[in-house]
Scaffold this motif. Structure first.
Motif, PDB file in Angstrom:
ATOM      1  N   ASP A 163       0.725  -0.778   0.454  1.00  0.00           N
ATOM      2  CA  ASP A 163      -0.103   0.219   0.564  1.00  0.00           C
ATOM      3  C   ASP A 163       0.963   0.879  -0.076  1.00  0.00           C
ATOM      4  O   ASP A 163       2.519   1.093   0.796  1.00  0.00           O
ATOM      5  N   ALA A 164       0.464   2.452  -0.921  1.00  0.00           N
ATOM      6  CA  ALA A 164       1.277   3.975  -0.524  1.00  0.00           C
ATOM      7  C   ALA A 164       1.223   4.171   0.660  1.00  0.00           C
ATOM      8  O   ALA A 164       2.748   4.969   1.398  1.00  0.00           O
ATOM      9  N   HIS A 165       0.681   3.841   1.802  1.00  0.00           N
ATOM     10  CA  HIS A 165       0.709   4.360   3.073  1.00  0.00           C
ATOM     11  C   HIS A 165       1.886   3.175   3.546  1.00  0.00           C
ATOM     12  O   HIS A 165       1.842   1.928   4.136  1.00  0.00           O
ATOM     13  N   HIS A 166       2.874   3.548   5.291  1.00  0.00           N
ATOM     14  CA  HIS A 166       2.918   3.089   6.781  1.00  0.00           C
ATOM     15  C   HIS A 166       1.855   2.220   7.028  1.00  0.00           C
ATOM     16  O   HIS A 166       0.487   2.519   7.330  1.00  0.00           O
ATOM     17  N   TYR A 214      -3.793  -0.195  -4.155  1.00  0.00           N
ATOM     18  CA  TYR A 214      -3.338  -0.110  -4.902  1.00  0.00           C
ATOM     19  C   TYR A 214      -3.373   1.944  -5.107  1.00  0.00           C
ATOM     20  O   TYR A 214      -3.812   2.388  -6.356  1.00  0.00           O
ATOM     21  N   ASP A 215      -3.304   2.430  -3.939  1.00  0.00           N
ATOM     22  CA  ASP A 215      -3.644   3.864  -4.030  1.00  0.00           C
ATOM     23  C   ASP A 215      -2.384   4.489  -4.146  1.00  0.00           C
ATOM     24  O   ASP A 215      -2.520   5.735  -4.635  1.00  0.00           O
ATOM     25  N   GLY A 216      -1.416   3.435  -4.434  1.00  0.00           N
ATOM     26  CA  GLY A 216       0.064   4.503  -4.959  1.00  0.00           C
ATOM     27  C   GLY A 216       0.220   3.807  -6.673  1.00  0.00           C
ATOM     28  O   GLY A 216       0.837   5.054  -7.427  1.00  0.00           O
TER      29      GLY A 216
HETATM   30 ZN   LIG Z   1      -2.838   3.301   2.266  1.00  0.00          ZN
END
Ligand SMILES: [Zn+2]
Ligand SMILES: [Zn+2]
Length: 196
Positions: free
Chosen positions: A58-61, A131-133
């Protein structure tokens, strides 16, 4: 559980409540329960599983997953996000630039996750997949949809090599319906493909 009993090799989990921002006593970012953590708890409790690996693209930690397994060296957690590099008790944060390319991202996963997983010898692999990246998403890192399909192929192969194919994909982030519509079947297909 059906994976553990050998009925199926891998699975795709559509969660509407999680996952990686939920910790033992907090939640956030739309995550209320941590699916991978609950599943690992059950696998240990019911089947005596010891070691599991989680890769988080995911794009976030994944602060929740990190907190839950912080002191648990029997869980390898490799998170790919823009946070700085940290490695402690088999918890690894791999720093990804804010903007990257498919080739660089896939290469980073191959270099940073697969050798660690090989050395760790997990009994199953969870993939916290967001798939937010993807370009145009809320966590846009410049990735194209194809990147996720390549990751699915790499992780499917890694699971085949390392833990009898046991790979559980947990949908973790992303909001665009058109991308969900495009990508989810492709990722599921990559899980189903016969090895060549
Ligand atoms: Zn995210
Ligand atoms: Zn992270």
């Amino acid at each position: 559980m059906r994976i553990w009993q050998g009925e199926i090799d891998n699975a795709f989990v559509f969660t509407g409540y999680g996952d990686h921002h939920a910790g033992t006593n907090f939640f956030g970012g739309g995550c209320y329960f941590n699916g991978a953590a609950i599943a690992i708890h059950e696998l240990r409790h019911r089947f005596g599983v010891k070691k599991a690996a989680i890769i988080d693209t995911d794009a976030h930690h994944g602060n929740g997953t990190w907190q839950i397994f912080e002191d648990d060296a029997e869980v390898l957690y490799v998170c790919f996000c823009p946070g700085r590099f940290v490695e402690s008790k088999n918890k690894v944060n791999v720093e990804v630039p804010w903007t990257t390319s498919d080739d660089d991202y896939v290469q980073l996963v191959k270099e940073s996750f697969i050798p660690r997983a090989r050395a760790f010898r997990p009994e199953c692999i969870f993939w916290n997949w967001g798939y937010d990246g993807t370009q145009g998403e809320y966590g846009d890192m410049g990735l194209t949809p194809e990147c996720h399909v390549r990751l699915a192929q790499e992780l499917r192969q890694a699971a085949d090599e390392l833990c009898a194919g046991r790979l559980i994909v947990v949908l973790c982030g992303g909001s665009r319906r058109d991308l969900a519509h495009l990508l989810i079947p492709k990722v599921v297909n990559a899980l189903c493909e016969q090895q060549t």
